[in-house]
Design a protein around this motif. Structure first.
Motif, PDB file in Angstrom:
ATOM      1  N   ARG A  45     -17.058   3.014   2.696  1.00  0.00           N
ATOM      2  CA  ARG A  45     -16.157   2.853   1.685  1.00  0.00           C
ATOM      3  C   ARG A  45     -14.633   2.595   2.194  1.00  0.00           C
ATOM      4  O   ARG A  45     -13.840   1.725   1.441  1.00  0.00           O
ATOM      5  CB  ARG A  45     -15.979   4.196   0.888  1.00  0.00           C
ATOM      6  N   CYS A  46     -14.327   3.480   3.180  1.00  0.00           N
ATOM      7  CA  CYS A  46     -12.899   3.083   3.810  1.00  0.00           C
ATOM      8  C   CYS A  46     -12.881   1.930   4.409  1.00  0.00           C
ATOM      9  O   CYS A  46     -11.761   1.111   4.255  1.00  0.00           O
ATOM     10  CB  CYS A  46     -12.749   4.482   4.816  1.00  0.00           C
ATOM     11  N   GLY A  47     -13.841   1.403   5.239  1.00  0.00           N
ATOM     12  CA  GLY A  47     -13.711   0.063   5.344  1.00  0.00           C
ATOM     13  C   GLY A  47     -13.601  -1.143   4.400  1.00  0.00           C
ATOM     14  O   GLY A  47     -12.748  -1.971   4.843  1.00  0.00           O
ATOM     15  N   GLU A  48     -14.064  -0.900   3.245  1.00  0.00           N
ATOM     16  CA  GLU A  48     -14.105  -1.991   2.219  1.00  0.00           C
ATOM     17  C   GLU A  48     -12.542  -1.860   1.657  1.00  0.00           C
ATOM     18  O   GLU A  48     -11.891  -2.937   1.489  1.00  0.00           O
ATOM     19  CB  GLU A  48     -14.957  -1.575   1.127  1.00  0.00           C
ATOM     20  N   LEU A  49     -11.999  -0.424   1.543  1.00  0.00           N
ATOM     21  CA  LEU A  49     -10.663  -0.240   1.207  1.00  0.00           C
ATOM     22  C   LEU A  49      -9.548  -1.003   2.086  1.00  0.00           C
ATOM     23  O   LEU A  49      -8.676  -1.558   1.642  1.00  0.00           O
ATOM     24  CB  LEU A  49     -10.507   1.236   1.042  1.00  0.00           C
ATOM     25  N   LYS A  50     -10.057  -0.775   3.550  1.00  0.00           N
ATOM     26  CA  LYS A  50      -8.995  -1.376   4.595  1.00  0.00           C
ATOM     27  C   LYS A  50      -9.170  -3.122   4.440  1.00  0.00           C
ATOM     28  O   LYS A  50      -8.001  -3.561   4.391  1.00  0.00           O
ATOM     29  CB  LYS A  50      -9.668  -1.038   5.851  1.00  0.00           C
ATOM     30  N   ARG A  51     -10.325  -3.621   4.053  1.00  0.00           N
ATOM     31  CA  ARG A  51     -10.516  -5.068   4.151  1.00  0.00           C
ATOM     32  C   ARG A  51      -9.670  -5.584   2.833  1.00  0.00           C
ATOM     33  O   ARG A  51      -8.948  -6.323   2.698  1.00  0.00           O
ATOM     34  CB  ARG A  51     -11.914  -5.527   3.914  1.00  0.00           C
ATOM     35  N   LEU A  52      -9.739  -4.656   1.530  1.00  0.00           N
ATOM     36  CA  LEU A  52      -9.298  -4.898   0.310  1.00  0.00           C
ATOM     37  C   LEU A  52      -7.456  -5.015   0.689  1.00  0.00           C
ATOM     38  O   LEU A  52      -6.677  -5.721  -0.001  1.00  0.00           O
ATOM     39  CB  LEU A  52      -9.483  -4.185  -0.794  1.00  0.00           C
ATOM     40  N   ILE A  53      -7.169  -3.856   1.363  1.00  0.00           N
ATOM     41  CA  ILE A  53      -5.777  -3.715   1.734  1.00  0.00           C
ATOM     42  C   ILE A  53      -5.270  -4.777   2.395  1.00  0.00           C
ATOM     43  O   ILE A  53      -4.204  -5.488   2.108  1.00  0.00           O
ATOM     44  CB  ILE A  53      -5.367  -2.375   2.212  1.00  0.00           C
ATOM     45  N   ASP A  54      -6.040  -5.384   3.449  1.00  0.00           N
ATOM     46  CA  ASP A  54      -5.649  -6.368   4.161  1.00  0.00           C
ATOM     47  C   ASP A  54      -5.469  -7.880   3.564  1.00  0.00           C
ATOM     48  O   ASP A  54      -4.692  -8.558   3.899  1.00  0.00           O
ATOM     49  CB  ASP A  54      -6.605  -6.685   5.299  1.00  0.00           C
ATOM     50  N   LYS A  55      -6.413  -7.933   2.480  1.00  0.00           N
ATOM     51  CA  LYS A  55      -6.223  -9.249   1.406  1.00  0.00           C
ATOM     52  C   LYS A  55      -4.966  -9.118   0.654  1.00  0.00           C
ATOM     53  O   LYS A  55      -4.530 -10.039   0.575  1.00  0.00           O
ATOM     54  CB  LYS A  55      -7.386  -9.144   0.619  1.00  0.00           C
ATOM     55  N   LEU A  56      -4.514  -8.090   0.260  1.00  0.00           N
ATOM     56  CA  LEU A  56      -3.423  -7.908  -0.453  1.00  0.00           C
ATOM     57  C   LEU A  56      -2.319  -7.919   0.266  1.00  0.00           C
ATOM     58  O   LEU A  56      -1.367  -8.739  -0.112  1.00  0.00           O
ATOM     59  CB  LEU A  56      -3.599  -6.463  -1.348  1.00  0.00           C
ATOM     60  N   HIS A  57      -2.402  -7.435   1.455  1.00  0.00           N
ATOM     61  CA  HIS A  57      -1.337  -7.523   2.345  1.00  0.00           C
ATOM     62  C   HIS A  57      -1.113  -9.101   2.684  1.00  0.00           C
ATOM     63  O   HIS A  57       0.147  -9.625   2.738  1.00  0.00           O
ATOM     64  CB  HIS A  57      -1.396  -6.703   3.661  1.00  0.00           C
ATOM     65  N   LYS A  58      -1.897  -9.657   3.199  1.00  0.00           N
ATOM     66  CA  LYS A  58      -2.234 -11.068   3.545  1.00  0.00           C
ATOM     67  C   LYS A  58      -1.519 -12.168   2.441  1.00  0.00           C
ATOM     68  O   LYS A  58      -0.673 -12.851   2.548  1.00  0.00           O
ATOM     69  CB  LYS A  58      -3.401 -11.756   4.000  1.00  0.00           C
ATOM     70  N   HIS A  59      -1.892 -11.793   1.121  1.00  0.00           N
ATOM     71  CA  HIS A  59      -1.342 -12.424   0.116  1.00  0.00           C
ATOM     72  C   HIS A  59       0.070 -12.332  -0.050  1.00  0.00           C
ATOM     73  O   HIS A  59       0.826 -13.266  -0.423  1.00  0.00           O
ATOM     74  CB  HIS A  59      -2.287 -12.127  -1.201  1.00  0.00           C
TER      75      HIS A  59
END
Length: 133
Positions: free
Chosen positions: A14-28
């Motif tokens: 779950r933390c890994g999924e949240l990290k990927r989601l945060i990375d996507k938002l940050h990249k955008h």
């Protein structure tokens, strides 16, 4: 012990999924030249469940906005094309001269095509107001 049988594996995934989601938002945010606000130290921290829901909601909103922006850009381009066609058409029908984008040869060829389309209508009387039939 296999990875999937470990008690912390669900939380780690779950933390890994949240990290990927945060990375996507940050990249955008970086690609759209937006800046993150600094974290307010007096703000209360939220639980991972709340954070997960908020981030997923934010990501869905972002995807919707990107889709809407794409549709607006497409509509704008279509309207620009329509405007260009209308301007060219008005130049032809009003007779104000050749459109700027057409050369004399293209205009002559276009005129021949237009005469070819109009000739059958004129010769058989269709649309001229005569009631020969």
């Amino acid at each position: 012990t296999p990875y999937h049988k470990r008690t912390f594996s669900d939380e780690a995934r779950r933390c890994g999924e949240l990290k990927r989601l945060i990375d996507k938002l940050h990249k955008h945010l970086e690609t759209s030249n937006m800046k993150l606000w600094p974290r307010d130290p007096s703000a209360n921290l939220v639980s991972i469940d709340e954070l997960d829901g908020q981030l997923r909601s934010l990501y869905e909103d972002l995807k919707t906005q990107v889709h809407q922006e794409t549709n607006v850009v497409r509509a704008q381009n279509a309207l620009k094309e329509h405007l260009a066609v209308l301007k060219l058409g008005s130049d032809v029908y009003v007779g104000s001269g050749l459109p700027e984008v057409m050369s004399a040869g293209e205009a002559e060829a276009g005129g021949q095509i237009a005469l070819g389309m109009q000739a059958p209508l004129i010769t058989n009387g269709f649309g001229t107001g005569s009631s020969d039939e």
